[in-house]
Design an enzyme around this catalytic site. Structure first.
Site, PDB file in Angstrom:
ATOM      1  N   ILE A 195      40.328  -5.946   3.743  1.00  0.00           N
ATOM      2  CA  ILE A 195      40.113  -5.054   4.804  1.00  0.00           C
ATOM      3  C   ILE A 195      38.497  -4.992   5.110  1.00  0.00           C
ATOM      4  O   ILE A 195      37.949  -3.934   4.972  1.00  0.00           O
ATOM      5  CB  ILE A 195      40.454  -3.697   4.648  1.00  0.00           C
ATOM      6  CG1 ILE A 195      40.224  -3.258   3.243  1.00  0.00           C
ATOM      7  CG2 ILE A 195      42.064  -3.436   4.928  1.00  0.00           C
ATOM      8  CD1 ILE A 195      40.455  -1.864   2.608  1.00  0.00           C
TER       9      ILE A 195
ATOM     10  N   LYS B 166      34.978  -4.889   6.659  1.00  0.00           N
ATOM     11  CA  LYS B 166      34.412  -3.866   7.435  1.00  0.00           C
ATOM     12  C   LYS B 166      33.294  -4.535   8.234  1.00  0.00           C
ATOM     13  O   LYS B 166      32.628  -5.271   7.905  1.00  0.00           O
ATOM     14  CB  LYS B 166      33.797  -2.758   6.865  1.00  0.00           C
ATOM     15  CG  LYS B 166      33.074  -1.720   7.742  1.00  0.00           C
ATOM     16  CD  LYS B 166      31.706  -1.378   7.326  1.00  0.00           C
ATOM     17  CE  LYS B 166      30.899  -0.818   8.478  1.00  0.00           C
ATOM     18  NZ  LYS B 166      29.533  -0.441   8.210  1.00  0.00           N
TER      19      LYS B 166
ATOM     20  N   ARG C 135      31.447 -10.491  14.586  1.00  0.00           N
ATOM     21  CA  ARG C 135      31.981 -10.798  13.114  1.00  0.00           C
ATOM     22  C   ARG C 135      33.578 -10.319  12.842  1.00  0.00           C
ATOM     23  O   ARG C 135      34.285 -10.927  11.994  1.00  0.00           O
ATOM     24  CB  ARG C 135      31.046  -9.701  12.088  1.00  0.00           C
ATOM     25  CG  ARG C 135      29.728 -10.392  11.759  1.00  0.00           C
ATOM     26  CD  ARG C 135      28.973  -9.515  11.111  1.00  0.00           C
ATOM     27  NE  ARG C 135      27.725 -10.229  10.593  1.00  0.00           N
ATOM     28  CZ  ARG C 135      26.606  -9.758   9.963  1.00  0.00           C
ATOM     29  NH1 ARG C 135      26.861  -8.341   9.568  1.00  0.00           N
ATOM     30  NH2 ARG C 135      25.823 -10.440   9.519  1.00  0.00           N
TER      31      ARG C 135
ATOM     32  N   ASN D  81      35.825 -12.902  11.041  1.00  0.00           N
ATOM     33  CA  ASN D  81      36.671 -12.454   9.843  1.00  0.00           C
ATOM     34  C   ASN D  81      38.214 -12.651  10.016  1.00  0.00           C
ATOM     35  O   ASN D  81      38.841 -13.364   9.021  1.00  0.00           O
ATOM     36  CB  ASN D  81      36.244 -10.818   9.317  1.00  0.00           C
ATOM     37  CG  ASN D  81      34.821 -10.691   9.102  1.00  0.00           C
ATOM     38  OD1 ASN D  81      34.280 -11.834   8.737  1.00  0.00           O
ATOM     39  ND2 ASN D  81      34.538  -9.535   8.863  1.00  0.00           N
TER      40      ASN D  81
ATOM     41  N   TYR E  28      36.074   9.687   5.157  1.00  0.00           N
ATOM     42  CA  TYR E  28      34.992   8.873   5.902  1.00  0.00           C
ATOM     43  C   TYR E  28      34.704   9.694   7.072  1.00  0.00           C
ATOM     44  O   TYR E  28      33.853   9.415   7.862  1.00  0.00           O
ATOM     45  CB  TYR E  28      35.699   7.716   6.382  1.00  0.00           C
ATOM     46  CG  TYR E  28      36.101   6.560   5.136  1.00  0.00           C
ATOM     47  CD1 TYR E  28      35.685   6.710   4.096  1.00  0.00           C
ATOM     48  CD2 TYR E  28      36.887   5.446   5.664  1.00  0.00           C
ATOM     49  CE1 TYR E  28      36.144   5.931   3.008  1.00  0.00           C
ATOM     50  CE2 TYR E  28      37.283   4.755   4.645  1.00  0.00           C
ATOM     51  CZ  TYR E  28      37.018   4.782   3.352  1.00  0.00           C
ATOM     52  OH  TYR E  28      37.229   3.978   2.266  1.00  0.00           O
TER      53      TYR E  28
ATOM     54  N   VAL F  70      31.237  -3.692  12.379  1.00  0.00           N
ATOM     55  CA  VAL F  70      31.165  -3.199  13.766  1.00  0.00           C
ATOM     56  C   VAL F  70      30.935  -3.891  14.784  1.00  0.00           C
ATOM     57  O   VAL F  70      30.850  -3.352  16.045  1.00  0.00           O
ATOM     58  CB  VAL F  70      30.080  -1.864  13.468  1.00  0.00           C
ATOM     59  CG1 VAL F  70      30.589  -0.723  12.490  1.00  0.00           C
ATOM     60  CG2 VAL F  70      28.632  -2.263  13.601  1.00  0.00           C
TER      61      VAL F  70
ATOM     62  N   LEU G 217      34.102  -8.458   0.761  1.00  0.00           N
ATOM     63  CA  LEU G 217      32.850  -9.258   1.282  1.00  0.00           C
ATOM     64  C   LEU G 217      31.542  -9.245   0.300  1.00  0.00           C
ATOM     65  O   LEU G 217      30.503  -9.506   0.430  1.00  0.00           O
ATOM     66  CB  LEU G 217      32.354  -9.142   2.564  1.00  0.00           C
ATOM     67  CG  LEU G 217      33.358  -9.836   3.588  1.00  0.00           C
ATOM     68  CD1 LEU G 217      33.124  -9.463   4.975  1.00  0.00           C
ATOM     69  CD2 LEU G 217      33.571 -11.321   3.335  1.00  0.00           C
TER      70      LEU G 217
HETATM   71  P1  NAD Z   1      32.799  -5.182   2.873  1.00  0.00           P
HETATM   72  O1  NAD Z   1      32.763  -5.847   1.475  1.00  0.00           O
HETATM   73  O2  NAD Z   1      33.690  -5.059   3.881  1.00  0.00           O
HETATM   74  O3  NAD Z   1      31.413  -5.455   3.334  1.00  0.00           O
HETATM   75  C1  NAD Z   1      30.853  -4.697   4.673  1.00  0.00           C
HETATM   76  C2  NAD Z   1      29.553  -5.256   5.265  1.00  0.00           C
HETATM   77  O4  NAD Z   1      29.703  -6.799   5.071  1.00  0.00           O
HETATM   78  C3  NAD Z   1      29.457  -4.885   6.632  1.00  0.00           C
HETATM   79  O5  NAD Z   1      28.733  -3.778   6.531  1.00  0.00           O
HETATM   80  C4  NAD Z   1      28.502  -6.079   7.076  1.00  0.00           C
HETATM   81  O6  NAD Z   1      27.064  -6.015   6.650  1.00  0.00           O
HETATM   82  C5  NAD Z   1      28.878  -7.199   6.101  1.00  0.00           C
HETATM   83  N1  NAD Z   1      29.878  -8.299   6.880  1.00  0.00           N
HETATM   84  C6  NAD Z   1      31.134  -8.214   7.429  1.00  0.00           C
HETATM   85  N2  NAD Z   1      31.270  -9.118   8.028  1.00  0.00           N
HETATM   86  C7  NAD Z   1      30.351 -10.127   7.836  1.00  0.00           C
HETATM   87  C8  NAD Z   1      30.500 -11.562   8.352  1.00  0.00           C
HETATM   88  N3  NAD Z   1      31.411 -12.120   8.792  1.00  0.00           N
HETATM   89  N4  NAD Z   1      29.158 -12.158   7.753  1.00  0.00           N
HETATM   90  C9  NAD Z   1      28.353 -11.365   7.110  1.00  0.00           C
HETATM   91  N5  NAD Z   1      28.410 -10.350   6.699  1.00  0.00           N
HETATM   92  C10 NAD Z   1      29.433  -9.519   7.006  1.00  0.00           C
HETATM   93  O7  NAD Z   1      32.535  -3.588   2.251  1.00  0.00           O
HETATM   94  P2  NAD Z   1      33.114  -2.236   2.544  1.00  0.00           P
HETATM   95  O8  NAD Z   1      33.021  -1.807   3.937  1.00  0.00           O
HETATM   96  O9  NAD Z   1      32.665  -1.348   1.565  1.00  0.00           O
HETATM   97  O10 NAD Z   1      34.833  -2.358   2.315  1.00  0.00           O
HETATM   98  C11 NAD Z   1      35.532  -2.638   3.373  1.00  0.00           C
HETATM   99  C12 NAD Z   1      36.646  -1.589   3.344  1.00  0.00           C
HETATM  100  O11 NAD Z   1      37.095  -1.079   2.014  1.00  0.00           O
HETATM  101  C13 NAD Z   1      35.923  -0.225   3.842  1.00  0.00           C
HETATM  102  O12 NAD Z   1      35.276  -0.394   5.054  1.00  0.00           O
HETATM  103  C14 NAD Z   1      36.762   0.628   3.510  1.00  0.00           C
HETATM  104  O13 NAD Z   1      37.787   1.044   4.573  1.00  0.00           O
HETATM  105  C15 NAD Z   1      37.481   0.274   2.336  1.00  0.00           C
HETATM  106  N6  NAD Z   1      36.988   0.828   0.921  1.00  0.00           N
HETATM  107  C16 NAD Z   1      37.613   1.436   0.252  1.00  0.00           C
HETATM  108  C17 NAD Z   1      36.936   2.350  -0.995  1.00  0.00           C
HETATM  109  C18 NAD Z   1      37.916   2.839  -1.919  1.00  0.00           C
HETATM  110  O14 NAD Z   1      37.279   3.673  -2.792  1.00  0.00           O
HETATM  111  N7  NAD Z   1      39.177   2.960  -1.671  1.00  0.00           N
HETATM  112  C19 NAD Z   1      35.453   1.842  -1.394  1.00  0.00           C
HETATM  113  C20 NAD Z   1      34.992   1.175  -0.306  1.00  0.00           C
HETATM  114  C21 NAD Z   1      35.580   0.738   0.796  1.00  0.00           C
END
Ligand code: NAD
Length: 279
Positions: free
Chosen positions: A232, A234, A240, A244, A53, A236, A193
């Site tokens: 977990i 995400k 939110r 969450n 990242y 920023v 999500l």
């Molecule tokens: P996520 O499902 O957490 O979705 C994040 C998106 O959802 C945000 O950018 C935002 O647009 C939206 N969101 C967040 N809170 C919200 C709310 N309350 N209401 C409406 N929309 C909302 O997707 P992600 O970031 O891909 O996954 C979470 C974490 O998992 C990543 O940040 C990372 O740490 C991890 N991850 C790991 C892998 C892996 O290969 N191990 C791959 C992808 C992600």
């Protein structure tokens, strides 16, 4: 809910992990210290980053600035796909320690199995060394299928404490979760999500949210928590992040959970680990 009251799940090595944390995939390196600092202020104690990242240094900066006792924080990072193999993995881990500025990492994961390289068993043995050295509290994997997990276990005898996998209502991974449960492996959901897709706009989810008196994101997170997944999500945005985290206080009944489970499409949003390769 205060940070001290947040639920933790036991890991098979005797440690435990907070059940809800912040993921920082695609958080700009320059913005990461502020984003993670805001999350720690909201009450988050688990931060999920990765070498790939490019933002571990920002996570480390926020941890240092928070003044929180190290024992109250849980840091996860993941080995870059470019550093499979024993020596590469150990060297890459040193880099993470420096960037995070910590004297131990709570959880280190093999990010992808990369079957084309066929080095994940050797890499796993390096992880066992790191744990024996005490520089990593717990070791696990990410994006491992049942077959990859079984081979690790058969060839090393060391069962990962956790497997972080794509998991959300559209792709609930029932079979792999059953295998995890049988082996005592904690399931951690990435993309919980639906990664900003239109999952959260699904009218069936909106219906449940209205009935329960919360938001669609909170319904989905509570559905995860009720199954025993670590999540977990995400964001920023501090509003939110708080929303969450407040999913910890939401309650669903069986009918609500069944309505979310009915969204299963059996389709991934991300890559298939059987075919994902370093490019
Ligand atoms: P996520 O499902 O957490 O979705 C994040 C998106 O959802 C945000 O950018 C935002 O647009 C939206 N969101 C967040 N809170 C919200 C709310 N309350 N209401 C409406 N929309 C909302 O997707 P992600 O970031 O891909 O996954 C979470 C974490 O998992 C990543 O940040 C990372 O740490 C991890 N991850 C790991 C892998 C892996 O290969 N191990 C791959 C992808 C992600």
């Amino acid at each position: 809910m205060t940070a001290a009251m947040q639920p933790r799940l036991p890991l098979r090595d005797g440690s435990s992990i907070p059940q809800l944390g912040l993921g920082v995939y695609r958080v700009e390196p320059a913005a990461t210290a502020d984003v993670v600092g805001a999350a720690l202020s909201c009450g988050y104690r688990l931060i999920d980053t990765a070498q790939g990242y490019g933002n571990e240094a920002g996570v480390g900066e926020a941890i240092a600035a928070s003044g929180l006792p190290r024992s109250q924080l849980f840091t996860t990072t993941k080995l870059t796909s470019r550093a499979h193999g024993r020596d590469n993995a150990l060297r890459a881990f040193d880099g993470s320690m420096q960037r995070l500025g910590v004297d131990y990492v709570d959880l280190f994961l093999i990010h992808w199995p990369l079957p084309d390289l066929d080095l994940y068993v050797e890499t796993w043995r390096a992880f066992v060394e790191l744990q024996q050295d005490g520089r990593v509290r717990s070791i696990g994997v990410s994006n491992f299928t049942e077959g990859f997990l079984q081979r690790l276990i058969d060839e090393t005898g060391v069962v990962p404490v956790l497997n972080q996998i794509e998991l959300h209502p559209w792709f609930p991974q029932r079979q792999l979760r059953e295998f995890h449960d049988a082996q005592g492996i904690v399931t951690e959901a990435w993309g919980p999500l639906g990664q900003g897709s239109d999952l959260l706009q699904d009218p069936r989810l909106v219906d449940v949210a209205q009935r329960v008196g919360c938001t669609p994101a909170q319904v989905v997170l509570r559905w995860h928590l009720d199954q025993g997944n670590v999540v977990i999500p995400k964001s920023v945005r501090p509003d939110r992040m708080r929303e969450n985290l407040a999913a910890l206080d939401v309650q669903l009944d069986d009918a609500d959970r069944a309505a979310v489970s009915a969204l299963d499409r059996g389709v991934r949003l991300g890559p298939d680990p059987e075919h994902f390769a370093v490019t």
